[in-house]
Design an enzyme around this catalytic site. Structure first.
Site, PDB file in Angstrom:
ATOM      1  N   HIS A 101      -7.154  31.981  -5.742  1.00  0.00           N
ATOM      2  CA  HIS A 101      -7.097  32.836  -4.546  1.00  0.00           C
ATOM      3  C   HIS A 101      -6.236  34.076  -4.763  1.00  0.00           C
ATOM      4  O   HIS A 101      -6.139  34.910  -3.865  1.00  0.00           O
ATOM      5  CB  HIS A 101      -6.561  32.075  -3.318  1.00  0.00           C
ATOM      6  CG  HIS A 101      -7.491  31.031  -2.801  1.00  0.00           C
ATOM      7  ND1 HIS A 101      -7.458  30.587  -1.493  1.00  0.00           N
ATOM      8  CD2 HIS A 101      -8.482  30.331  -3.390  1.00  0.00           C
ATOM      9  CE1 HIS A 101      -8.378  29.656  -1.316  1.00  0.00           C
ATOM     10  NE2 HIS A 101      -9.018  29.487  -2.467  1.00  0.00           N
ATOM     11  N   ASP A 154     -18.874  29.336  -4.369  1.00  0.00           N
ATOM     12  CA  ASP A 154     -18.491  30.566  -3.682  1.00  0.00           C
ATOM     13  C   ASP A 154     -17.039  30.871  -4.027  1.00  0.00           C
ATOM     14  O   ASP A 154     -16.298  30.002  -4.517  1.00  0.00           O
ATOM     15  CB  ASP A 154     -18.688  30.461  -2.172  1.00  0.00           C
ATOM     16  CG  ASP A 154     -17.840  29.379  -1.534  1.00  0.00           C
ATOM     17  OD1 ASP A 154     -17.784  28.253  -2.083  1.00  0.00           O
ATOM     18  OD2 ASP A 154     -17.220  29.626  -0.473  1.00  0.00           O
ATOM     19  N   GLU A 198     -17.559  26.912   0.801  1.00  0.00           N
ATOM     20  CA  GLU A 198     -16.276  26.198   0.896  1.00  0.00           C
ATOM     21  C   GLU A 198     -15.128  27.117   1.289  1.00  0.00           C
ATOM     22  O   GLU A 198     -14.260  26.736   2.081  1.00  0.00           O
ATOM     23  CB  GLU A 198     -15.971  25.513  -0.443  1.00  0.00           C
ATOM     24  CG  GLU A 198     -14.804  24.532  -0.398  1.00  0.00           C
ATOM     25  CD  GLU A 198     -13.434  25.180  -0.576  1.00  0.00           C
ATOM     26  OE1 GLU A 198     -12.425  24.538  -0.227  1.00  0.00           O
ATOM     27  OE2 GLU A 198     -13.371  26.334  -1.067  1.00  0.00           O
ATOM     28  N   THR A 227       3.193  55.987  16.870  1.00  0.00           N
ATOM     29  CA  THR A 227       4.060  55.569  17.981  1.00  0.00           C
ATOM     30  C   THR A 227       3.217  54.995  19.106  1.00  0.00           C
ATOM     31  O   THR A 227       3.016  55.605  20.159  1.00  0.00           O
ATOM     32  CB  THR A 227       4.888  56.766  18.481  1.00  0.00           C
ATOM     33  OG1 THR A 227       3.994  57.828  18.813  1.00  0.00           O
ATOM     34  CG2 THR A 227       5.875  57.226  17.427  1.00  0.00           C
ATOM     35  N   HIS A 258     -18.032  23.586  -5.463  1.00  0.00           N
ATOM     36  CA  HIS A 258     -18.522  24.782  -4.770  1.00  0.00           C
ATOM     37  C   HIS A 258     -18.528  25.958  -5.736  1.00  0.00           C
ATOM     38  O   HIS A 258     -17.754  25.993  -6.697  1.00  0.00           O
ATOM     39  CB  HIS A 258     -17.681  25.099  -3.524  1.00  0.00           C
ATOM     40  CG  HIS A 258     -16.298  25.589  -3.823  1.00  0.00           C
ATOM     41  ND1 HIS A 258     -15.993  26.924  -3.969  1.00  0.00           N
ATOM     42  CD2 HIS A 258     -15.123  24.929  -4.000  1.00  0.00           C
ATOM     43  CE1 HIS A 258     -14.698  27.069  -4.212  1.00  0.00           C
ATOM     44  NE2 HIS A 258     -14.147  25.872  -4.244  1.00  0.00           N
TER      45      HIS A 258
END
Length: 495
Positions: A461, A118, A183, A346, A116
């Protein structure tokens, strides 16, 4: 009479002559600067499949891959796989899948190489030391998004075919490519393509090779298994809108408190999964694998340094590898709907959604895991007696993949590693998930091997992803050697 040679008795016969391999290796060495420049051009394309705004880059990337293969004389197709629907309902054209074929000699084995092009998202402000889409050479390491995952391995396979072409040497096998561009976001459309072309493109394929993985150490590796992945959303909804904690705090059961409460029942601090039935389904560890892992090269201290911790769940190599490869894990990834920006706010969120996954191993079934998790969380939630609503959804159900290390593909892999690196490879599994491996296995029935060339410290990654020049160039030689080794596997054929 038809006589079939069973896979169990397939033989490996001697490999190519050293002179021929040496000539190919010399060609690779003399062209390594050209290879690096090609990788630089590919990394420069921001082919992030998760970003709809980058879709044109992905289309460009697929065209470039196709043109690269055409130049080598391959029969190339850009296959339309349709559209995807985005969360906002927008329809987006999927990047075409590139298929290519080099040679169609029925007397040769045919291998299909999957890859792949990508990539994962990347921004300089994420912590990159260099621009992520500008390949940067630092001490022999080529840094850039997608360098290791998966552009350099795809290019290395193309360079391997190119070396034969340039030297006017006949390829020892027929070579097919199937290269996709989705992928990193689930391979949208690819399963349907594989089903549609099972009896055409894949009909004469003998073996499928995947190089979308990495080594475990400085020793080369062959990968024979990956874990699957069941990814869940657990949504707790309460009031009709977000509320001020000072005005309303203490008057209602808050969705965030419920959500944190049920998440805490998934796993203990020591890593024990508390969901009934999960561990009972796990395939037992064989004595053979236990012994095999004793010899794998793996440095616990380097591993801790790499990820930046001083303590791990397990104190010895084998226990750590077994729990990373052969046992399921629960990981909690984040909570949507909660306040996560800098500063203070909050607020009591009206609806919060936890995202968590369970990595699967052989004998576990995603459909069964889905029911186990859903039933368990609803039972735990019921005990809280909360008026809020719980919704559990499984959004990914990818199965694990496991190969037979005694298959001739792995013997061929060992021989190729010995030729190029002068050592035996580690036989390893991956803790991560590569769904296409199981898809190929289930739909085509072909033999599959994973041959990584990425380094153990490539940071796939992550920030500062890289591939070393050494792995890129020697990996190209490994693929050249492997084509010749796999050519020597006797085909299963009728006589």
């Amino acid at each position: 009479m038809n006589l079939w040679v069973l896979p169990s008795i397939l033989l490996i016969i001697p490999t190519i002559h050293t002179f021929q391999y040496s000539k190919l290796a010399q060609y690779v060495d003399s062209h390594q600067e050209q290879y690096v420049e090609t990788l630089r051009d590919w990394v420069a394309i921001e082919s992030d499949s998760s970003n709809a705004l980058k879709r044109s880059d992905l289309h460009q990337m697929m065209e470039i891959v196709a043109q690269k293969l055409r130049i080598l004389g391959g029969s190339v197709q850009l296959v339309d796989i349709g559209q995807q629907e985005l969360p906002d309902g927008q329809m987006l054209v999927l990047p075409k899948v590139v298929t290519a074929q080099f040679g169609n000699d029925p007397n040769k084995n045919t291998v299909c190489i999957y890859g792949h092009v990508d990539v994962q998202p990347a921004k300089l402000e994420d912590g990159w030391k260099t621009p992520p889409y500008n390949l940067t050479d630092i001490d022999g390491n080529l840094h850039g998004r997608g360098a290791s995952d998966n552009k350099a391995p795809v290019l290395a396979w193309i360079h391997a075919v190119e070396a034969y072409h340039a030297l006017r040497m006949e390829l020892p096998v027929n070579v097919k490519f199937i290269i996709e561009g989705m992928e990193e976001t689930g391979s949208n459309g690819l399963d349907s393509l594989v089903v549609a072309q099972r009896d055409t493109f894949f009909s004469d394929v003998d073996y499928i090779i995947i190089s979308d993985c990495g080594w475990l150490s400085r020793r080369p590796a062959l990968t024979y298994g990956t874990r699957g992945n069941c990814y869940f959303f657990a949504e707790v909804e309460g009031p009709k809108q977000d509320l001020h904690s000072g005005v309303y705090g203490g008057t209602l059961m808050e969705p965030m408190t419920d959500l944190i409460g049920i998440l805490d029942t998934l796993i203990t601090s020591s890593g024990k999964i508390l969901i009934p039935g999960i561990m009972e389904a796990v395939a037992p560890l064989s004595d053979e694998e236990w012994k095999m892992y004793q010899d794998i090269q793996f440095d616990m201290d380097n591993y801790k340094t790499k990820i930046g911790v001083n303590h791990l769940m397990y104190n010895n190599k084998v226990d750590l590898l077994v729990h990373n490869w052969l046992y399921p894990t629960v990981s909690i990834h984040g909570i949507e709907g909660a306040f996560s920006d800098p500063g203070t706010k909050t607020v009591i969120p009206a609806k919060v959604t936890a995202k968590f996954s369970i990595r699967q191993v052989p004998n576990m079934d995603p459909a069964v895991v889905k029911k186990q998790v859903t039933d368990y969380l609803h039972a735990v939630f019921a005990k809280r007696k909360s008026p809020n609503k719980l919704k559990v959804t499984m959004v990914i159900g990818a199965k694990p993949w496991l190969a037979d290390t005694k298959h001739p593909l792995y013997e061929a892999g060992k021989a190729a590693v010995r030729r190029v690196f002068d050592m035996d490879p580690d036989l390893i599994r991956e803790g991560g998930t590569i769904p296409i491996a199981r898809t190929f296995q289930d739909i085509t029935g072909k033999g599959i091997i994973m041959i990584p060339i990425g380094g153990f410290d490539d940071g796939m990654h992550s920030q500062n992803e890289k591939i070393s020049r050494y792995n890129y160039i020697e990996g190209t030689k490994l693929f050249i050697a492997y084509l010749n080794e796999v050519a020597q596997i006797n085909k299963t054929r009728s006589i």
